[in-house]
Design an enzyme around this catalytic site. Structure first.
Site, PDB file in Angstrom:
ATOM      1  N   GLY A  23       0.848  -1.206   0.000  1.00 58.14           N
ATOM      2  CA  GLY A  23       0.000   0.000   0.000  1.00 58.14           C
ATOM      3  C   GLY A  23       0.871   1.239   0.000  1.00 58.14           C
ATOM      4  N   ALA A  24       1.917   1.229  -0.842  1.00 59.19           N
ATOM      5  CA  ALA A  24       2.978   2.228  -0.726  1.00 59.19           C
ATOM      6  C   ALA A  24       2.796   3.441  -1.628  1.00 59.19           C
ATOM      7  CB  ALA A  24       4.330   1.570  -1.013  1.00 59.19           C
ATOM      8  N   GLY A  30      -0.860   7.823   1.234  1.00 58.53           N
ATOM      9  CA  GLY A  30      -1.066   7.824   2.680  1.00 58.53           C
ATOM     10  C   GLY A  30       0.146   7.399   3.484  1.00 58.53           C
ATOM     11  N   ILE A  31      -0.112   6.571   4.498  1.00 61.64           N
ATOM     12  CA  ILE A  31       0.947   6.178   5.423  1.00 61.64           C
ATOM     13  C   ILE A  31       2.055   5.410   4.703  1.00 61.64           C
ATOM     14  CG2 ILE A  31       1.435   4.813   7.479  1.00 61.64           C
ATOM     15  CD1 ILE A  31      -1.504   5.305   8.330  1.00 61.64           C
ATOM     16  N   GLY A  32       1.665   4.485   3.834  1.00 62.57           N
ATOM     17  CA  GLY A  32       2.646   3.650   3.142  1.00 62.57           C
ATOM     18  C   GLY A  32       3.668   4.485   2.377  1.00 62.57           C
ATOM     19  N   SER A  35      -5.017  -0.510  14.273  1.00 65.10           N
ATOM     20  CA  SER A  35      -5.761   0.682  14.625  1.00 65.10           C
ATOM     21  C   SER A  35      -6.299   0.494  16.036  1.00 65.10           C
ATOM     22  CB  SER A  35      -6.916   0.884  13.662  1.00 65.10           C
ATOM     23  OG  SER A  35      -7.850   1.773  14.216  1.00 65.10           O
ATOM     24  N   TYR A  94     -14.265  -3.330   9.456  1.00 65.02           N
ATOM     25  CA  TYR A  94     -12.951  -2.680   9.496  1.00 65.02           C
ATOM     26  C   TYR A  94     -12.250  -2.975  10.818  1.00 65.02           C
ATOM     27  CZ  TYR A  94      -9.355   0.891   9.239  1.00 65.02           C
ATOM     28  OH  TYR A  94      -8.147   1.533   9.211  1.00 65.02           O
TER      29      TYR A  94
END
Lengths: 265, 244
Positions: free
Chosen positions: B8-9, B12-14, B132, B157
């Site tokens: 997931g790069a 966002g965070i990735g 999370s 989720y």
């Protein structure tokens, strides 16, 4: 219980396959996409431990269907339920469509469905048999910009109703499912979002449609329109003149289509 | 040079984790769903793998490619695997394998990828799960893990994130003696695009939550900390409950 599902590698077909797997039914799955079939076969076997046989097949080719049927006969299978999900839709104005794509909608949604239904009725378990046709809420009124699709669906509804009458004495039940939009693919999600409020109120939850369709079919019901609002629309479709319905639908759809086409990446 | 793989790069965070670790001198590889996604990322010298991790067939293919690549560049060793790819959905949707999509991507994909890369990680490697804090107060619905009976997107989720945490614990239980350590990171509320494509109520709610989130570079520090710190230091971190 042996269940045959067409169009089993995508959206609704896949959800129904999972539902049937969770009930412990043995499955024969067909779809045009061999990779998708392989994945769903593995997924269902892993989750539920039922028997799953898959056969990739283009149902619009009679010869391809014959090969599949020969395979079925070789295995000596008899079926208790047939769920006709395979269907296709290319949206847009009739003249903006590719000619053969338009024809394909009818040859798959209607002709191929007849082909497979005829074949499976000949290979049915004689005690009790259930057929499900996936028509659409679109079968209730003409839909400009989705004209071929919306015209292919009342065919299924009428055919199913007549077939049910013909085969009543032979312990065959026929259910027609008429759902509105469902979030089956990222594209469908986008289209529903583009319809705003109307998209939200007409959209059906995939998991409950899958569950209730199987429930109702086995209980011997005739027609299943999921969602209170959609049932209301279906009723309205019978009252409102066809040309007025077409005008209203055209207005709503052309707006929505413009919006979702603009959001396309 | 230590090798790190981030899923997931491309956003966002990735993406921020990729950027930070690259700057800190790691050999970084990213996994992206689409080839176009990779082009958007302005981090130099990233080895990209393209695959839709929601589909297990794709996870297996990407794992094969990563293993082959690790054989070329780092003698088959992987220093850290960051299972970060995740999604939010508004309604019940299935993957090609017939799994619910949030469960499939947020949890099963990381599980399978870790499983396939395990031999490369059993040399003092680390596995980081993007979890999370929303897992609190949630249980795993064992009788209906995919929530087909009553689908609530947020429950799905949270459950997937709870599974990520349990997975990190499970990895530590089984492999910590062989040198592998796993960590679950709570990034806090971060301003990312996770809810943007989901549509419906989830998108609506996320549009209000999102602006209150921190920039993704903030939680990226936590990932960097977990990659840089030596194992004993990490143990003390865990005891004092340091959070980003």
């Amino acid at each position: 219980m042996n269940v045959m599902i067409t169009g089993a590698a995508g959206g609704l077909g896949r959800a129904i396959a999972v539902e049937c797997g969770s009930r412990g039914y043995d499955l024969f799955l067909t779809d045009i996409a061999p990779n998708g079939l392989e994945s769903i076969e593995l997924g269902i076997k892993r989750q539920f431990g039922v028997n799953v046989i898959t056969h990739a097949c283009d149902l619009t080719h009679a010869s391809a269907v014959d090969i599949m049927l020969a395979d079925i006969d070789r295995m000596g299978l008899a079926f208790d339920m047939l769920i006709n999900v395979a269907g296709i839709d290319f949206e847009g104005g009739f003249l903006t469509q590719d000619r053969e794509a338009s024809v394909k909608i009818i040859s798959l949604n209607d002709a191929a469905t007849l082909r497979i239904t005829h074949a499976m009725l000949g290979r049915r378990n004689k005690v009790r048999f259930t057929v499900v046709f996936v028509s659409s809420l679109a079968s209730m009124f003409p839909m400009p910009l989705k004209a071929e699709y919306a015209a292919s669906k009342p065919f299924l509804l009428d055919f199913a109703t007549a077939l049910r009458q013909e085969l009543k004495a032979d312990s065959v039940n026929v259910l027609t499912l008429c759902p509105a939009g469902m979030e089956t693919t990222p594209k469908a999600t986008k289209k529903i979002a583009a319809q705003g409020f109307w998209g939200d109120v007409t959209t059906n939850a995939l998991e409950s449609v899958a569950r209730r369709t199987v429930d109702r079919a086995l209980r011997g019901r005739t027609l299943y329109v999921p969602g209170v609002f959609n049932r209301l629309l279906a009723g309205l479709g019978r009252l409102v003149p066809r040309s007025l319905a077409a005008a209203v639908v055209y207005r709503r759809r052309s707006d929505a289509q413009r919006r979702w086409m603009n959001t396309e990446e | 040079m230590k090798t790190v793989v981030v899923t997931g790069a491309t956003s966002g965070i990735g993406m921020e984790v990729l950027r930070l670790l690259s700057r800190e001198g790691y050999r970084v590889a990213g996994v992206s769903r689409t080839a176009e996604g990779c082009e958007r990322v302005d981090v130099p010298d990233v080895k990209w793998f393209v695959g839709d991790l929601m589909q297990q067939r794709e996870v297996n293919r990407v794992a094969d490619e990563i293993n082959a690549w690790l054989g070329e560049v780092s003698a088959g060793k992987l220093y850290a695997l960051i299972n970060n790819a995740g999604c939010a959905r508004n309604r019940y949707t299935t993957t090609e394998d017939g799994y619910e999509q949030q469960f499939a991507l947020n949890y099963l994909a990381g599980f399978l990828l870790t499983h396939r890369l395990l031999p490369a990680l059993l040399h003092g490697g680390r596995v980081l799960m993007t979890a999370s804090r929303s897992h609190m107060g949630i249980k795993v619905h064992w009788n209906d893990v995919m929530l087909r009976r009553r689908y609530n997107p947020l429950t799905a989720y949270k459950q997937s994130k709870l599974c990520d945490i349990l997975f990190a614990k499970g990895l530590n239980d089984r492999y910590s003696e062989e040198g592998l350590r796993a960590y679950a990171v709570d990034p806090g509320l971060v301003n990312t695009a996770i809810g943007d494509k989901s549509g419906g109520i989830v998108k609506f709610v996320w549009s209000f939550r999102k602006p209150h989130g921190t920039d993704a570079s903030v939680p990226a520090e936590t990932y960097s900390l977990l990659c840089n710190a030596k194992q004993p230091e990490l143990l003390s971190l865990r005891r004092t409950g340091v959070q980003s």
